[in-house]
Design a protein around this motif. Sequence first.
Motif, PDB file in Angstrom:
ATOM      1  N   GLY A 293      21.282  45.902  65.934  1.00 32.57           N
ATOM      2  CA  GLY A 293      22.503  45.072  65.964  1.00 32.57           C
ATOM      3  C   GLY A 293      23.078  44.757  64.616  1.00 32.57           C
ATOM      4  O   GLY A 293      22.765  44.494  63.534  1.00 32.57           O
TER       5      GLY A 293
ATOM      6  N   ALA B  80      19.418  49.446  64.384  1.00 31.83           N
ATOM      7  CA  ALA B  80      20.008  50.466  65.065  1.00 31.83           C
ATOM      8  C   ALA B  80      21.359  49.821  65.690  1.00 31.83           C
ATOM      9  O   ALA B  80      21.321  48.525  65.746  1.00 31.83           O
ATOM     10  CB  ALA B  80      19.182  50.568  66.321  1.00 31.83           C
ATOM     11  N   GLU B  81      22.457  50.518  65.654  1.00 31.01           N
ATOM     12  CA  GLU B  81      23.745  49.802  66.516  1.00 31.01           C
ATOM     13  C   GLU B  81      24.549  50.911  67.290  1.00 31.01           C
ATOM     14  O   GLU B  81      24.458  52.056  66.702  1.00 31.01           O
ATOM     15  CB  GLU B  81      24.554  49.435  64.987  1.00 31.01           C
ATOM     16  CG  GLU B  81      26.039  49.144  65.570  1.00 31.01           C
ATOM     17  CD  GLU B  81      26.010  47.958  66.711  1.00 31.01           C
ATOM     18  OE1 GLU B  81      25.877  46.928  66.483  1.00 31.01           O
ATOM     19  OE2 GLU B  81      26.532  48.200  67.703  1.00 31.01           O
TER      20      GLU B  81
ATOM     21  N   ASN C 190      20.553  53.991  69.964  1.00 31.41           N
ATOM     22  CA  ASN C 190      19.884  52.853  70.681  1.00 31.41           C
ATOM     23  C   ASN C 190      18.539  52.477  69.758  1.00 31.41           C
ATOM     24  O   ASN C 190      17.724  53.472  69.687  1.00 31.41           O
ATOM     25  CB  ASN C 190      19.482  53.287  72.018  1.00 31.41           C
ATOM     26  CG  ASN C 190      19.317  52.131  73.013  1.00 31.41           C
ATOM     27  OD1 ASN C 190      18.391  51.453  72.810  1.00 31.41           O
ATOM     28  ND2 ASN C 190      20.134  51.700  73.776  1.00 31.41           N
TER      29      ASN C 190
ATOM     30  N   THR D 120      20.294  42.138  69.389  1.00 28.73           N
ATOM     31  CA  THR D 120      21.085  42.490  70.154  1.00 28.73           C
ATOM     32  C   THR D 120      21.354  41.297  70.984  1.00 28.73           C
ATOM     33  O   THR D 120      20.844  40.175  70.956  1.00 28.73           O
ATOM     34  CB  THR D 120      20.742  43.662  71.196  1.00 28.73           C
ATOM     35  OG1 THR D 120      19.485  43.172  71.918  1.00 28.73           O
ATOM     36  CG2 THR D 120      20.457  44.788  70.648  1.00 28.73           C
ATOM     37  N   SER D 121      22.818  41.221  71.700  1.00 26.25           N
ATOM     38  CA  SER D 121      23.281  39.939  72.097  1.00 26.25           C
ATOM     39  C   SER D 121      22.738  39.755  73.689  1.00 26.25           C
ATOM     40  O   SER D 121      23.395  39.591  74.490  1.00 26.25           O
ATOM     41  CB  SER D 121      24.758  39.930  72.253  1.00 26.25           C
ATOM     42  OG  SER D 121      25.304  39.654  70.759  1.00 26.25           O
TER      43      SER D 121
ATOM     44  N   HIS E 173      21.830  37.253  74.801  1.00 25.28           N
ATOM     45  CA  HIS E 173      22.185  35.896  75.500  1.00 25.28           C
ATOM     46  C   HIS E 173      23.288  36.189  76.646  1.00 25.28           C
ATOM     47  O   HIS E 173      23.590  35.622  77.626  1.00 25.28           O
ATOM     48  CB  HIS E 173      22.737  34.807  74.592  1.00 25.28           C
ATOM     49  CG  HIS E 173      24.040  34.928  73.664  1.00 25.28           C
ATOM     50  ND1 HIS E 173      23.792  35.981  72.769  1.00 25.28           N
ATOM     51  CD2 HIS E 173      25.263  34.863  73.937  1.00 25.28           C
ATOM     52  CE1 HIS E 173      25.070  36.156  72.232  1.00 25.28           C
ATOM     53  NE2 HIS E 173      25.991  35.446  73.042  1.00 25.28           N
TER      54      HIS E 173
ATOM     55  N   ASN F 295      17.497  35.525  70.087  1.00 21.53           N
ATOM     56  CA  ASN F 295      18.900  36.341  70.807  1.00 21.53           C
ATOM     57  C   ASN F 295      18.410  36.382  72.318  1.00 21.53           C
ATOM     58  O   ASN F 295      19.094  37.175  73.151  1.00 21.53           O
ATOM     59  CB  ASN F 295      19.000  37.695  70.408  1.00 21.53           C
ATOM     60  CG  ASN F 295      17.919  38.548  70.312  1.00 21.53           C
ATOM     61  OD1 ASN F 295      16.686  38.203  70.873  1.00 21.53           O
ATOM     62  ND2 ASN F 295      17.924  39.773  70.362  1.00 21.53           N
TER      63      ASN F 295
END
Length: 667
Positions: A250, A272-273, A319, A341-342, A344, A402
Motif C-alpha cells: 500500500g 508493494a503497490e 501485487n 491494503t484497504s 476495510h 486494516n
Amino acid sequence: MHMDFKQQIQQGIPLELPPEKSYPLDANRAPRRKNILTSEEQQLAIRNALRYFPQKWHEILAAEFANELNIFGRIYMYRFKPDYKIYARPLEEYPAKSKQAAAIMLMIHNNLDNAVAQHPEELITYGGNGAVFQNWAQYLLTMQYLSVMTDEQTLHMYSGHPMGLFPSSINAPRVVVTNGMMIPNYSKPNDWEKYNALGVTQYGQMTAGSFMYIGPQGIVHGTTITVMNAFRKILPSGETPAGKIFLTAGLGGMSGAQPKAGNIAGCITICAEVNPKAARKRFDQGWVDILIEDIDSLVARVITAKEKNEVVSIAFIGNVVEIWERFEKENIFIHVGSDQTSLHIPWTGGYYPVGLSYEESNRLMSEEPEIFKEKVQDSLRRHANAINHHTARGTYFFDYGNAFLLEASRAGANIMDENKIDFRYPSYVQDILGPMCFDYGFGPFRWVCTSGNAEDLDKTDQIAMDVLQKMIENAPEEIKLQMQDNIIWIRDAQKNKLVVGSQARILYADAEGRSKIAAAFNEAIAAGEIGPVVIGRDHHDVSGTDSPYRETSNIYDGSKYTADMAMHNVIGDSFRGATWVSIHNGGGVGWGEVINGGFGMLLDGSPEADVRLKSMLFYDVNNGIARRSWARNEEALFAIKREMERTPGLKVTIPNLVDDTILKNLF
Ligand SMILES: NC(=O)c1ccc[n+]([C@@H]2O[C@H](COP(=O)([O-])OP(=O)(O)OC[C@H]3O[C@@H](n4cnc5c(N)ncnc54)[C@H](O)[C@@H]3O)[C@@H](O)[C@H]2O)c1
C-alpha cells in the motif's frame, strides 16, 4: 461594497445573495454519496437547509439545493463558500474579542486549507468523509460567532452546526464539539448516510471534526514508532534494523507513509503497490527511494541491500502476494511483515487479487462483482498461506488496523489461533502501541505555532528536545526507549520536511513529558521568544478513544466494548482548562465502531495557561492509564503506581489479581 477578510468573517451569512458558483469536477472532489432519502425526506433536507437563510432567497436556493442533493447526495451550499483564501493565518489576523476564539478559527482554517484538506469544497479534511462542517452556512455562522464571542461565552456545536453562544465562564471551554452522536440503535452505516443527507449529523473522523488535523506528519510519526518497536521486539538489544527487511503493501493515503517511516526507523522497506500512479506519486514526493517494476530485479536489489546493510525504501509496482511467495522460494528472510491494503473496503478496490492485472481487476469489480469477490478471497487465502510459511521461519507479522486478519478469516484463510477464537497474529495495538506506548501514557502530543513562523517551530522543536533529554536522565528503564525514539524524531523532524499547512509538530510523550514540554512553551511565550502555541493531540491515544479493534484492542477484561473512558475524558478535559473539546462517533474504523474525543488548548504565556495545561494534560493521559490498569494491563499498573507516588492527590482503584488455579475448576 468591497469587504476585507475581517469584515467578511464578521458578516457571517452575507446580506446579499452571492453569485452561484460552479466548481470543476476534478479529482479533489468528495465522492458522490448515496441517494438514500425518500421524497418526503428530501423535502425535509431542503427545509432543513433553508433555515439558515432569509425567506426571500428560498425559491432560488430550494431549487439549487435540490440539485446538489440529487447530484452529490448531500447539500454543501457551494454558493456560500467565501472567496478569500482559507489557510492558517497568523493569529492576530483573525477578527476576535477572544484570543482563544481566534486560535480556534486558525485551526478551522488549517483543516480546510486546500493544501491540507482532502476535499476542501465539501469541507472534508481526510478519510473521504472526515468533515469539519456539513455545509458552508455552518462555516460562515461559526466563524461569525467566534469573531464576536468573549472569554465568558461558549459556542456549542452539533455536528458542524453552531447551536449558539451561551454564557459560561472564563474557565470553561470556548467551544464544545460533538460529531455523529447518535442514539446507539441508529448508528449503522446507512443511518449516517440518511441523517447526514438530512443535514442533522456528520462524520467528523477524528482530528477533522475537532480542528486538529496537521497533514500527513501524524501518520508518518505513528508508523515510524510502530516500525521501530516492531524491530525492537525481534532484534537482540543493541542491533539496528539496517539491512533487515520490513515487507508491507500500500502506497495510498495513509499507507504511503510506510517507506518514509521505514527510512526514519532505519531498515530496508519493501512496499508493494498495484496502482502505478499511487507508487509514482510517492516516489515523486521523495517518500520512497526506488521504484521497481519486475520481481527479478526486486530480488536482486534486495539481496544487495541486505549484503550492504542498507537503509533504503523500495516500491514494487505489483501485487504483494507475489513478493511473499517469491521470497519464500528465494529463501529471503523477512524480519517484519505487515499489510496496509484497504481491506476495510475489500470489494470496491481496497484489495487487488494476485494473478489479475490492475486493469482487469478494475473491470471485474464493476462488471462482475461476484467473480471479483471470489478472486479477492482466493488471493487472501494465498496471501495468508505465504505469510504463514514465513512466520514458521521466524518472521514477525502484525495486522496494521486494516482488517487484514478479519477479511482473511472471512475468506477461510488459515489465520486462526488454535483456540479458534483469536487470530494467529496480533494487531499493532495489541502487540506494539498498546503495551509499549499507550499503557505507559505515551501518545500523540502535537502543537501548532500560531505566528505561522518556521523559526517558532524550530525553537519549539529545540525546547521539546531539551525537555525530553533532561527527563531521560532520570527516567525508569521501562520508558527510556520510548523517550529516546522521540528525541531522535524531534532531532530529525526539520530535516525530514514534514510540515504541510500550519507550522505544526507531533511527538509521543507521556503525561509528565507532555506537561513539561507545554509548560516550557508557555514560559518561552511569556518571555517573548515565540508567539502563542496551540497544543492538542490526535485521537489515536491512551485515553480519548474507545475502539475495540484498535486503540483499546489490548483491553482484555471485557470492557473494550464500552465507551466510558472516552466520555469521561472529554468531560474531564472540559472543566480542567481545555480551550475546546470534542467527542465523535466513528473515525478510522467506522460509524458505530468507535467513540473518540480530543481537545485543543491555547498557550498564551499567562500564569493561568500554566495552571490549565498542568491540570488538563495530567487528567487527559492518566484517565486512560487508570482504566488500562484496572483492566490488569501490567505496564499501566506500573505507570499509574508511579504517578500516584508522584502526585499525592491521585488515588486510583487498583485491581487484585486472581490466581489462575482458583478459576480453573470452577465451571
Ligand atoms: N491503524 C492505523 O494506524 C492505520 C493507519 C493507516 C492506515 N490504516 C488502514 O490501512 C489501510 C490503508 O489506508 P490508506 O489510507 O493507505 O488506503 P488507500 O486505499 O489509499 O491505499 C491502499 C493501497 O493499497 C493498494 N493495494 C490494494 N491491494 C493491493 C495488493 N494486493 N498489493 C499491493 N497493493 C495493493 C491500493 O492500490 C492502494 O493504493 C486502511 O484500511 C486503513 O484503515 C490503519
